[in-house]
Design a protein around this motif. Structure first.
Motif, PDB file in Angstrom:
ATOM      1  N   VAL A  96       0.839  -1.204   0.000  1.00 16.56           N
ATOM      2  CA  VAL A  96       0.000   0.000   0.000  1.00 16.56           C
ATOM      3  C   VAL A  96       0.871   1.251   0.000  1.00 16.56           C
ATOM      4  O   VAL A  96       0.656   2.180  -0.785  1.00 16.56           O
ATOM      5  N   LEU A  97       1.872   1.284   0.863  1.00 15.40           N
ATOM      6  CA  LEU A  97       2.707   2.472   0.986  1.00 15.40           C
ATOM      7  C   LEU A  97       3.570   2.696  -0.254  1.00 15.40           C
ATOM      8  O   LEU A  97       3.873   3.843  -0.608  1.00 15.40           O
ATOM      9  N   HIS A  98       3.980   1.622  -0.898  1.00 18.71           N
ATOM     10  CA  HIS A  98       4.759   1.759  -2.140  1.00 18.71           C
ATOM     11  C   HIS A  98       3.938   2.465  -3.211  1.00 18.71           C
ATOM     12  O   HIS A  98       4.453   3.308  -3.951  1.00 18.71           O
ATOM     13  N   ASN A  99       2.660   2.122  -3.287  1.00 16.58           N
ATOM     14  CA  ASN A  99       1.796   2.674  -4.327  1.00 16.58           C
ATOM     15  C   ASN A  99       1.100   3.968  -3.910  1.00 16.58           C
ATOM     16  O   ASN A  99       0.764   4.796  -4.760  1.00 16.58           O
ATOM     17  N   TYR A 100       0.854   4.122  -2.606  1.00 14.66           N
ATOM     18  CA  TYR A 100       0.079   5.266  -2.115  1.00 14.66           C
ATOM     19  C   TYR A 100       0.719   5.871  -0.869  1.00 14.66           C
ATOM     20  O   TYR A 100       0.044   6.130   0.120  1.00 14.66           O
ATOM     21  N   GLY A 101       2.004   6.085  -0.914  1.00 12.97           N
ATOM     22  CA  GLY A 101       2.707   6.566   0.256  1.00 12.97           C
ATOM     23  C   GLY A 101       2.588   8.049   0.515  1.00 12.97           C
ATOM     24  O   GLY A 101       2.988   8.528   1.574  1.00 12.97           O
ATOM     25  N   ARG A 102       2.032   8.796  -0.436  1.00 19.12           N
ATOM     26  CA  ARG A 102       1.874  10.230  -0.278  1.00 19.12           C
ATOM     27  C   ARG A 102       0.429  10.632  -0.495  1.00 19.12           C
ATOM     28  O   ARG A 102      -0.296  10.005  -1.274  1.00 19.12           O
ATOM     29  N   GLY A 103       0.003  11.695   0.184  1.00 10.49           N
ATOM     30  CA  GLY A 103      -1.368  12.168   0.037  1.00 10.49           C
ATOM     31  C   GLY A 103      -2.322  11.424   0.944  1.00 10.49           C
ATOM     32  O   GLY A 103      -1.926  10.709   1.870  1.00 10.49           O
ATOM     33  N   ARG A 104      -3.592  11.588   0.671  1.00  8.39           N
ATOM     34  CA  ARG A 104      -4.646  10.940   1.460  1.00  8.39           C
ATOM     35  C   ARG A 104      -5.030   9.617   0.793  1.00  8.39           C
ATOM     36  O   ARG A 104      -5.431   9.603  -0.369  1.00  8.39           O
ATOM     37  N   THR A 105      -4.907   8.529   1.513  1.00  7.29           N
ATOM     38  CA  THR A 105      -5.176   7.190   0.984  1.00  7.29           C
ATOM     39  C   THR A 105      -6.334   6.562   1.741  1.00  7.29           C
ATOM     40  O   THR A 105      -6.366   6.608   2.980  1.00  7.29           O
TER      41      THR A 105
END
Length: 201
Positions: free
Chosen positions: A19-28
């Motif tokens: 998850v963090l690799h793909n969505y590590g920045r912003g609001r997830t």
């Protein structure tokens, strides 16, 4: 705080890393779907804990259970049946309005993680929260991948068990969630969950 290593924690760390690799920045926003309510809630809570163990990342949890319609609202759709609960039991408009949409705004918009207490059939006094630009929301609940909720989740998990209620049978026939989600997980042994990799070619 670093958690004690167990097969379950190591599995969750691998999932969190993806998850963090793909969505590590912003609001997830992450969804945890599945028929086993207690197993689903515990999985969501444990994943949230793992997501916070290495740094100061802000992680929130919410349950679709707290976004159901009131008894009076449900009664407008006819007598209580499994189909009524599945099709009309939840207030997805409120979910979007007070939680998902304000959470996904990169700013100071306030959001609430609880809207309605289904056990007491009463509204919950809102506690408005704000968070940093980089934050994660883990939402667990029944029917989390139904058409009305498509597009709300960046990453979606299905915990597979045999359907145990007529509502689950309706949902699986209507949606086929394993074809939609990012991860299908067999959670029959909570101490050692395993991921099912499907050939979708």
């Amino acid at each position: 705080m670093r958690l004690t290593s167990t097969p379950r924690i190591e599995f969750l760390r691998t999932l969190a890393a993806e998850v963090l690799h793909n969505y590590g920045r912003g609001r997830t926003v992450i969804a945890i779907d599945g028929a086993d309510a207690s197993g689903r809630a515990q999985f969501a809570a444990d994943l949230a804990e793992v997501l916070t163990e290495d740094d100061e990342r802000n992680v929130f949890t919410a349950s679709l259970r707290n976004f159901q319609r009131s008894q009076a609202e449900r009664n407008r759709f006819g007598p209580a049946t499994p189909e009524r609960h599945y099709r009309f039991g939840y207030d997805y408009s409120a979910l979007r309005r007070v939680l998902i949409e304000p959470f996904r705004l990169d700013g100071s918009a306030g959001f609430v993680t609880e809207h309605f207490d289904a056990d007491r059939d009463t509204w919950i006094e809102p506690t408005w929260r704000t968070t940093s630009a980089d934050a994660i929301l883990v939402v667990e609940g029944d029917f989390a991948n139904r058409p009305e909720l498509r597009g709300l989740w960046m990453f979606s998990v299905l915990l597979e068990t045999d359907p145990v209620t007529p509502e689950d049978v309706l949902y699986l026939a209507d949606v086929t969630p394993r074809e939609i989600v990012d991860a299908v997980i067999i959670n029959t042994d909570p101490a050692a969950p395993r991921r099912l990799f499907l050939d979708r070619c």
